[in-house]
Design an enzyme around this catalytic site. Structure first.
Site, PDB file in Angstrom:
ATOM      1  N   GLU A 161      44.255  31.882  87.701  1.00 14.10           N
ATOM      2  CA  GLU A 161      45.298  31.077  87.057  1.00 14.10           C
ATOM      3  C   GLU A 161      45.199  29.635  87.552  1.00 14.10           C
ATOM      4  O   GLU A 161      44.826  29.372  88.687  1.00 14.10           O
ATOM      5  CB  GLU A 161      46.682  31.668  87.350  1.00 14.10           C
ATOM      6  CG  GLU A 161      46.982  31.951  88.826  1.00 14.10           C
ATOM      7  CD  GLU A 161      47.391  30.727  89.608  1.00 14.10           C
ATOM      8  OE1 GLU A 161      47.803  29.744  88.965  1.00 14.10           O
ATOM      9  OE2 GLU A 161      47.286  30.747  90.837  1.00 14.10           O
ATOM     10  N   LYS A 220      38.159  28.316  91.277  1.00 19.38           N
ATOM     11  CA  LYS A 220      39.587  28.276  91.606  1.00 19.38           C
ATOM     12  C   LYS A 220      39.806  27.649  92.974  1.00 19.38           C
ATOM     13  O   LYS A 220      40.672  26.773  93.144  1.00 19.38           O
ATOM     14  CB  LYS A 220      40.165  29.699  91.560  1.00 19.38           C
ATOM     15  CG  LYS A 220      41.581  29.821  92.084  1.00 19.38           C
ATOM     16  CD  LYS A 220      42.566  28.964  91.315  1.00 19.38           C
ATOM     17  CE  LYS A 220      43.975  29.153  91.849  1.00 19.38           C
ATOM     18  NZ  LYS A 220      44.964  28.305  91.159  1.00 19.38           N
ATOM     19  N   CYS A 276      49.457  27.769  97.534  1.00 22.28           N
ATOM     20  CA  CYS A 276      48.024  27.738  97.233  1.00 22.28           C
ATOM     21  C   CYS A 276      47.217  26.727  98.038  1.00 22.28           C
ATOM     22  O   CYS A 276      46.175  27.081  98.591  1.00 22.28           O
ATOM     23  CB  CYS A 276      47.813  27.465  95.743  1.00 22.28           C
ATOM     24  SG  CYS A 276      48.419  28.771  94.668  1.00 22.28           S
TER      25      CYS A 276
END
Length: 494
Positions: A161, A220, A276
Site C-alpha cells: 500500500e 515499498k 512506517c
C-alpha cells in the site's frame, strides 16, 4: 483468466480496514471479509463508531457494510471461502534478539502463512499488503511448500500500500500507482492478472505496475525511505535557517520550484512520525548491514539520526526560552497524533517532546481532537505499565485547547490540526502566565506572527527566527543527548 469473487483480509487495522472497504465499495460484485483476532476492534468496525478516524472512511464503510463488506473474527472460514487473501497484519520493529531495534518482526506474517495453508484447498492467491523486508514472500512460499497437500496451489504476490493516513480514502480511490509483484512464471502471472482485474474496476490500467516480487517489496521500503529522507533534508536546512536568519519556508519554495526536485515533502517540522517511516528506514538499514553494505546502511541511518536530532533540538529550544527550566511549569501540548486528520499516535513527535519535557519536571496539559485519553496515557507510560507515577503526576488530558492553555507558561503545537489556526489567541493570552510563549512545531501559525506578537506572544517556530530575546540554554549550546530507540527517562546531559 481466474476471477476473484471473494476476498479475505487478515488484519483490520489502518491498512486492511480502509483498503478493503474501498475495494468493496468499488467492486459491489466481490464479497470482501475483513477478519481480526481482536474482537473489540471487529465490534467497532460493525458499529457506528469506527476504530480509526479517517476522512471519508465512515461513508465508504456504511455504503457497503452488510452488503458485500463484512467484518468478522471467524478467520478460518473466511480463509477457506476466499479466492484471494490479503495479509495486512502488523510488522513491528523487533524489540529483542538479533536485529533488535532495526529488523522487522515477521512473527505475525508467519502465523498468517501457517493459518492460510492449514485452511486452504485448491487454487488461492495470497497477497502481502503489510510492509515487509525483501524476500518475505520467499519465506511465505517456503512455509506453503513445507505444508503442501494434494490439489493445493497457493500463489504469493506482493501488493504494497502507498496510502497516507489522513488522506487514505482519497489515495485509495485515486492512487498514483498500484504495484503488484509476482513470480515470473505462467502461474505467477496468472495470479498477477487476476489481481489487476480487481483494481481495474476503478484504476486506469496504465497506473497498475507489475514487477517481480522482490522489486515490489523493495519499492515499498525505498519509497518510504525517500520520503523520510526529504523530510530530514529540509529539517537539516531548518536548523541552518535558524542560525542564519533565513526562512526555511522561503528556501523550500525556492528549491521546490526546480522541477528536478519538486515541492512535495519539503515542509520543515518537529520531525516525522507514524507507523512506517522510522520502521521502514531502520529495516532498510538492517537489510544493508545483513548484505554487507555498511556505507549504504550508514547513509540511511542518518535519516533517522536527523529526525531524532530535530526533536531534541526543538525540546531544547523550549527549555532555553523558558529561562533554562520547565520544572513545575505548566505547558500546553496541542496535538498528539503524528499528523492531522488521523488518531494514530505511533512514533508521534509529540510523544518524544512530551517525554523530554516530563523528564525536566514540566506539567503537561495535552489536547488532541481525535486521540483518546487512554491512548495518550499508554504512549507516555513505560512499556508494560498501564499508567506510571510520572504520567499520573505530570500529565493532564484536557477537553479543549482553551482548558489546556489556561494558566500555561507556554503553548507547544505538535500536530498541524487546522483548528489550531482558528483559535482565539487573544483569549488564550489573557489566561496564560507572562511572558506567554508559543512554540509552533508545525508552522501552522505562519502568517499570524505579527498579530500574535501584537497580542503579546513570544513566538518560536521551525526554521525561522521570530522572537529575538532568548536566554542561552547552556554556554556550549549543546543539545541534550537521548537514546534514539529508547525515548528519554533520564536527565539530559548538558
Amino acid at each position: 483468466m481466474f476471477e476473484i469473487k471473494k476476498i479475505c483480509c487478515i488484519g483490520a487495522g489502518y491498512v486492511g480496514g480502509p483498503t478493503c472497504s474501498v475495494i468493496a465499495h468499488m467492486c459491489p460484485e466481490i464479497r470482501v471479509t475483513v477478519v481480526d483476532v481482536n474482537e473489540s476492534r471487529i465490534n467497532a468496525w460493525n458499529s457506528p463508531t469506527l476504530p480509526i478516524y479517517e476522512p471519508g472512511l465512515k461513508e465508504v464503510v456504511e455504503s457497503c457494510r452488510g452488503k458485500n463488506l463484512f467484518f468478522s473474527t471467524n478467520i478460518d472460514d473466511a480463509i477457506k471461502e476466499a479466492d484471494l487473501v490479503f495479509i495486512s497484519v502488523n510488522t513491528p520493529t523487533k524489540t529483542y534478539g538479533m536485529g533488535k531495534g532495526r529488523a522487522a518482526d515477521l512473527k505475525y506474517i508467519e502465523a498468517c502463512a501457517r493459518r492460510i495453508v492449514q485452511n486452504s484447498n485448491g487454487y488461492k492467491i495470497v497477497t502481502e499488503k503489510s510492509t515487509v523486508p525483501v524476500r518475505a514472500a520467499e519465506s511465505i512460499r517456503r512455509i506453503f511448500d513445507a505444508n503442501t497437500k494434494p490439489n493445493l496451489n497457493l500463489q504469493v504476490l506482493s501488493n504494497p500500500e502507498f496510502l497516507a493516513e489522513g488522506t487514505a480514502i482519497k489515495d485509495l480511490k485515486n492512487p498514483d500507482r498500484v504495484l503488484i509483484g509476482g513470480d515470473e512464471t505462467p502461474e505467477g502471472q496468472r495470479a498477477v492478472q487476476a489481481l489487476c482485474a480487481v483494481y481495474e474496476h476503478w484504476v486506469p490500467r496504465e497506473k497498475i505496475l507489475t514487477t517481480n516480487t522482490w522489486s515490489s517489496e523493495l519499492s515499498k521500503l525505498a519509497a518510504n525511505a525517500f520520503l523520510a529522507q526529504r523530510i530530514s533534508s529540509i529539517n537539516s536546512i531548518s536548523a541552518l535557517c535558524e542560525a542564519t536568519g533565513a526562512d526555511v519556508e522561503e528556501v523550500a519554495t525556492a528549491i521546490g520550484m526546480d522541477q528536478r526536485i519538486g515541492n512535495k515533502f519539503l515542509k520543515a517540522s518537529v520531525g516525522f512520525g507514524g507507523s512506517c517511516f522510522q520502521k521502514d528506514v531502520l529495516n532498510l538499514v538492517y537489510l544493508c548491514e545483513a548484505l554487507n553494505l555498511p556505507e549504504v546502511a550508514r547513509y540511511w541511518q542518518q535519516v533517522i539520526d536527523m529526525n531524532d536530532y530535530q526533536r531534541r533540538r526543538f525540546a531544547s529550544r523550549i527549555i532555553d526560552s523558558l529561562f533554562n527550566t520547565v520544572t513545575d511549569k505548566k505547558i500546553a501540548i496541542l496535538g498528539f497524533a503524528f499528523k492531522k486528520d488521523t488518531g494514530d499516535t505511533r512514533e508521534s513527535s509529540s510523544i518524544y517532546i512530551s517525554k523530554y519535557l516530563m523528564d525536566e519536571g514540566a506539567h503537561l496539559h495535552i489536547y488532541d481532537p481525535k486521540v483518546p485519553r487512554e491512548q495518550i496515557v499508554v504512549d507516555l507510560s513505560h512499556p508494560g505499565v498501564s499508567e506510571d507515577d510520572q504520567v499520573s503526576r505530570l500529565v493532564t488530558i484536557s477537553k479543549d485547547p482553551y482548558e489546556a492553555c489556561d494558566g500555561a507558561h507556554a503553548v507547544v503545537i505538535c500536530t498541524e490540526w487546522d483548528m489550531f489556526k482558528e483559535l482565539d489567541y487573544e483569549r488564550i493570552h489573557k489566561k496564560m502566565l507572562k511572558p506567554a510563549f508559543i512554540f509552533d512545531g508545525r508552522r501552522v501559525l505562519d502568517g499570524l506572527h505579527n498579530e500574535l506578537q501584537t497580542i503579546g506572544f513570544q513566538i518560536e517556530t521551525i526554521g525561522k527566527k521570530v522572537s529575538s530575546k532568548r536566554i542561552p540554554y547552556a554556554p556550549s549550546g549543546e543539545i541534550p543527548k537521548f537514546s534514539l530507540q529508547d525515548p528519554p527517562n533520564k536527565k539530559p546531559k548538558v
